[in-house]
Structures are given as structure tokens and as C-alpha cells.
Motif scaffolding. Structure first.
Motif, short mmCIF file in Angstrom:
data_model
loop_
_atom_site.label_atom_id
_atom_site.label_comp_id
_atom_site.label_asym_id
_atom_site.label_seq_id
_atom_site.Cartn_x
_atom_site.Cartn_y
_atom_site.Cartn_z
N HIS A 141 0.82 -1.22 0.00
CA HIS A 141 0.00 0.00 0.00
C HIS A 141 0.85 1.26 0.00
CE1 HIS A 141 -3.79 -2.15 1.03
NE2 HIS A 141 -2.91 -3.03 1.48
N PHE A 142 2.02 1.19 0.59
CA PHE A 142 2.96 2.32 0.54
C PHE A 142 4.36 1.73 0.54
CE2 PHE A 142 2.12 1.44 4.97
CZ PHE A 142 3.37 1.47 5.56
N ALA A 143 5.30 2.47 -0.06
CA ALA A 143 6.65 1.92 -0.23
C ALA A 143 7.66 2.63 0.65
CB ALA A 143 7.06 2.04 -1.68
N VAL A 144 8.67 1.90 1.07
CA VAL A 144 9.71 2.46 1.94
C VAL A 144 11.07 2.26 1.26
CG1 VAL A 144 8.41 2.06 4.07
CG2 VAL A 144 9.94 0.28 3.22
N PRO A 145 12.07 3.06 1.64
CA PRO A 145 13.39 2.90 1.01
C PRO A 145 14.07 1.62 1.45
CG PRO A 145 13.45 4.62 2.69
CD PRO A 145 12.02 4.20 2.55
N ALA A 147 -1.60 6.68 4.17
CA ALA A 147 -1.05 6.64 2.80
C ALA A 147 -2.15 6.93 1.77
CB ALA A 147 -0.42 5.29 2.53
N ARG A 148 -3.38 6.48 2.05
CA ARG A 148 -4.48 6.68 1.10
C ARG A 148 -5.02 8.09 1.15
NH1 ARG A 148 -8.07 1.31 1.51
NH2 ARG A 148 -6.44 0.06 0.58
N LEU A 149 -5.22 8.57 2.40
CA LEU A 149 -5.89 9.86 2.56
C LEU A 149 -4.95 11.05 2.49
CD1 LEU A 149 -8.33 8.07 3.45
CD2 LEU A 149 -8.98 10.06 4.78
N ALA A 150 -3.71 10.83 2.91
CA ALA A 150 -2.77 11.96 2.94
C ALA A 150 -1.42 11.47 2.45
CB ALA A 150 -2.68 12.49 4.37
N PRO A 151 -1.33 11.17 1.14
CA PRO A 151 -0.08 10.58 0.63
C PRO A 151 1.14 11.46 0.85
CG PRO A 151 -1.65 11.05 -1.15
CD PRO A 151 -2.38 11.26 0.13
N SER A 152 0.95 12.80 0.84
CA SER A 152 2.15 13.63 1.01
C SER A 152 2.66 13.55 2.45
CB SER A 152 1.89 15.07 0.58
OG SER A 152 0.81 15.57 1.32
N ILE A 153 1.74 13.43 3.41
CA ILE A 153 2.18 13.25 4.81
C ILE A 153 2.93 11.92 4.93
CG2 ILE A 153 1.37 12.88 7.20
CD1 ILE A 153 -0.84 14.85 6.66
N MET A 154 2.38 10.88 4.30
CA MET A 154 3.03 9.57 4.36
C MET A 154 4.42 9.63 3.74
SD MET A 154 2.37 6.81 5.73
CE MET A 154 3.09 5.20 5.84
N SER A 178 6.42 12.18 3.64
CA SER A 178 7.41 12.80 4.55
C SER A 178 7.75 11.87 5.71
CB SER A 178 7.00 14.18 5.09
OG SER A 178 5.73 14.51 4.78
N ILE A 179 6.77 11.11 6.21
CA ILE A 179 7.09 10.16 7.29
C ILE A 179 8.12 9.13 6.79
CG2 ILE A 179 6.13 8.31 8.75
CD1 ILE A 179 3.46 9.87 8.77
N VAL A 180 7.87 8.62 5.59
CA VAL A 180 8.76 7.60 5.03
C VAL A 180 10.17 8.17 4.82
CG1 VAL A 180 9.21 6.31 2.89
CG2 VAL A 180 6.98 6.12 4.01
N ARG A 181 10.23 9.44 4.30
CA ARG A 181 11.54 10.07 4.07
C ARG A 181 12.29 10.21 5.38
NH1 ARG A 181 9.36 13.40 0.11
NH2 ARG A 181 8.87 15.00 1.64
N ARG A 182 11.55 10.57 6.42
CA ARG A 182 12.18 10.86 7.72
C ARG A 182 12.58 9.58 8.45
NH1 ARG A 182 10.16 14.54 12.36
NH2 ARG A 182 12.15 14.60 13.42
N PHE A 183 11.69 8.60 8.46
CA PHE A 183 11.94 7.42 9.30
C PHE A 183 12.25 6.15 8.50
CE2 PHE A 183 8.96 10.18 11.64
CZ PHE A 183 9.77 10.50 12.72
N GLY A 184 12.09 6.19 7.20
CA GLY A 184 12.37 4.99 6.37
C GLY A 184 11.32 3.97 6.61
#
Ligand SMILES: NC(=O)c1ccc[n+]([C@@H]2O[C@H](COP(=O)([O-])OP(=O)(O)OC[C@H]3O[C@@H](n4cnc5c(N)ncnc54)[C@H](OP(=O)(O)O)[C@@H]3O)[C@@H](O)[C@H]2O)c1
Length: 263
Positions: free
Chosen positions: A151-155, A248-255, A257-263
Motif C-alpha cells: 500500500h505504501f513503499a519504503v526505502p 497513505a491513502r488519505l494523505a499521501p504527502s504526509i506519508m 514525509s514520514i517515510v523520508r524521515r523514518f524509512g
């Protein structure tokens, strides 16, 4: 959708030598279901069979085959084992899966290929192989074990995320096709689960980020079976998983930034 009494059904579970798959087999066999199971480690598969027998599960209730699920002969053998020992198949649970951790740029093409073979091509081809049996099954269902990372991807898990996104796409498409045949096509998505998954990565380059919140494998299995009984199209298994998928569905841009910050 009607509820399904798993205890009366014939069920095939892949990836049964540990983790979620082994728990699925134990819970299904205990409920009275007839279960066929598989994985590559023969010692684990034989131990599971003898543990079930020692726990009083009749031998006619279980069947197994050992082998690599990417091998078409193994998939054919599993299908004929279900036909020969149970007279058919009602539910296929595609659970076997592998991961890899590390930057895409440092990986060779074999890592990508291996993950797609196990996590995408094998489950899809097992669907193709077992479909003639499922078409004649009772309250038939195809269950694909995904991940919140469908549903959402991480580095550092690019190949793994790609496989789980692919499997989810296949599952959604097949669900619509199978509707008219009366076969449920179900996705279940674990979040981090206590298992050997991170000890058995195809490759590990760099540090694996540890998620302190892990669902026990037996709880994940119980939740999966509840979703299959109810015939729910798609279930994310944990509260934290649901929260992440929802974000991830409702606020993809927030997701993002979370992923960028915490991986
Ligand atoms: N653990 C997590 O945090 C997590 C999170 C989200 C989703 N998932 C998904 O949940 C599923 C189950 O994972 P798990 O946590 O239970 O991991 P696990 O303990 O590592 O179990 C994976 C199972 O898959 C089998 N398998 C792997 N490669 C195979 C192959 N080529 N042929 C046949 N069997 C193979 C393994 O058996 P052998 O090695 O004996 O063949 C094992 O029984 C996977 O699809 C995984 O992607 C796990």
C-alpha cells in the motif's frame, strides 16, 4: 459475502515451515480442516506433520509436499496431492514469501528476479494450476498474503515493495474476474510480524530498521483465517498497519514525509 466454515474445507497453505504459514496450518488442522502444506525445508515440514499427528490430528486430515514453490513441478505435485488425498481443493493460501534489504543501486538483477519469482510468479502460477480444482470446490477462495508495503513503499526494500504492489494488483484484478465464478479472491496484509522473515532475507545490505511493534505469528494467522471465513476482500491485519495504510491513502504527502524521515 457468505461466511465460510473453514473447518469443513480442504486448504492448501504455502510457506508452512515457519512463521505465519506454520501457524495457519496448526490452527486449520486443529479446527478440523483438511490441510495440505509445503515449503523447502523438509525437516521442518516433516516435524510439523508429526507434531500434528502427536496432537491427535488424524493422518487423513493432512498432506504435504516439500519443494521450491518457484518450480512448476512442485506446484503441479501440490495440486495433484490435493486431488489424490482430499479429492479436490476449496481454499488456496499463497503465503510463502521472501524479502531483501538494501539500496537498489547496490543490488544485482538476481535479487529483483528472485523476489519476483517467489512473491509474484509462483503464487500467480499456483492460482493457474489449482483453478480447475477450485472451480469445483466448496465456497472456494484464493488468498494472497501481501503486506502493508503493498500500500505504501519504503526505502531499501524497493524490490520487496514492488513484488507486494504487483501481487495486490493481480489480486484486485482477479477478484473482479472470479466474481462470476463464485470464487472469492482475498488479500491479507500483515504488518511486521515475529517470524524468521528478517533472518532469511535473500540479501541484507546495511542495517535493517527494527519495528518494535511486532504481531505474534499465531495472532497474524488467526486474523487471516477470520478474514477468509468472512470472505473479506482485503484486510490489513494490525491497528498500526491500518493507520499507516489509511494515512497513505488519505494523505499521501504526509506519508511520503514520514517515510523520508523514518524509512
Ligand atoms: N514477517 C513480517 O514482518 C511480514 C510482514 C508483512 C508481510 N509478510 C508476509 O507474510 C508471509 C509469511 O512470512 P513470515 O513472516 O511467516 O516469514 P518466514 O517465517 O520467513 O516464512 C516464510 C515461509 O515461506 C517459505 N518460502 C520462502 N521461499 C520459498 C520458496 N522459494 N519455496 C517454498 N517456500 C518458500 C519458507 O519456507 P522454506 O524456507 O522452508 O522454503 C517459510 O515457510 C510472506 O509472504 C511475507 O512477505 C511478513
Amino acid at each position: 459475502m457468505p461466511s465460510r466454515d473453514l473447518s469443513k474445507l480442504r486448504i492448501l497453505v504455502t510457506g508452512a515451515s515457519g512463521g505465519i504459514g506454520r501457524e495457519l496450518v496448526k490452527q486449520l488442522a486443529k479446527s478440523g480442516a483438511r490441510v495440505c502444506f509445503t515449503a523447502r525445508r523438509a525437516d521442518r515440514i516433516h516435524a510439523l506433520a508429526s507434531n500434528l499427528e502427536s496432537a491427535g490430528i488424524p493422518t487423513h486430515q493432512i498432506a504435504y509436499a516439500v519443494g521450491d514453490i518457484i518450480d512448476s513441478d512442485v506446484r503441479r505435485r501440490l495440486t495433484s496431492t490435493c486431488q489424490d488425498q482430499f479429492g479436490g481443493l476449496d481454499v488456496l493460501i499463497n503465503n510463502a514469501g521472501v524479502g531483501a534489504v538494501g539500496p537498489f543501486a547496490d543490488a544485482d538483477p538476481e535479487r529483483l528476479r528472485r523476489l519476483f519469482e517467489v512473491n509474484v510468479f509462483a503464487p500467480i502460477e499456483l492460482v493457474r494450476c489449482t483453478l480447475p480444482l477450485l472451480r469445483k470446490g466448496k465456497t472456494p477462495a484464493i488468498v494472497n498474503v501481501g503486506s502493508v508495503l503493498a500500500h505504501f513503499a519504503v526505502p531499501n526494500k524497493s524490490e520487496y515493495c514492488a513484488t507486494k504492489f504487483a501481487l495486490r494488483g493481480f489480486t484486485d484484478s482477479l477478484r473482479a474476474e472470479m466474481k462470476r465464478e463464485g470464487i472469492d479472491v482475498i488479500s491479507v496484509h500483515p504488518n511486521t510480524t515475529s517470524s524468521e522473515f528478517f533472518d532469511r532475507l535473500v540479501e541484507k545490505k546495511g542495517k535493517v530498521a527494527e519495528n518494535p511493534i511486532q504481531m505474534p505469528a499465531d495472532v497474524a494467522a488467526r486474523n487471516i483465517l477470520a478474514a477468509v471465513s468472512r470472505g473479506r476482500a482485503e484486510t490489513v491485519l494490525s491497528i498500526t498497519g491500518k493507520l499507516s495504510v489509511f494515512t497513505a491513502r488519505l494523505a499521501p504527502s504526509i506519508m511520503r514525509s514520514i517515510v523520508r524521515r523514518f524509512g
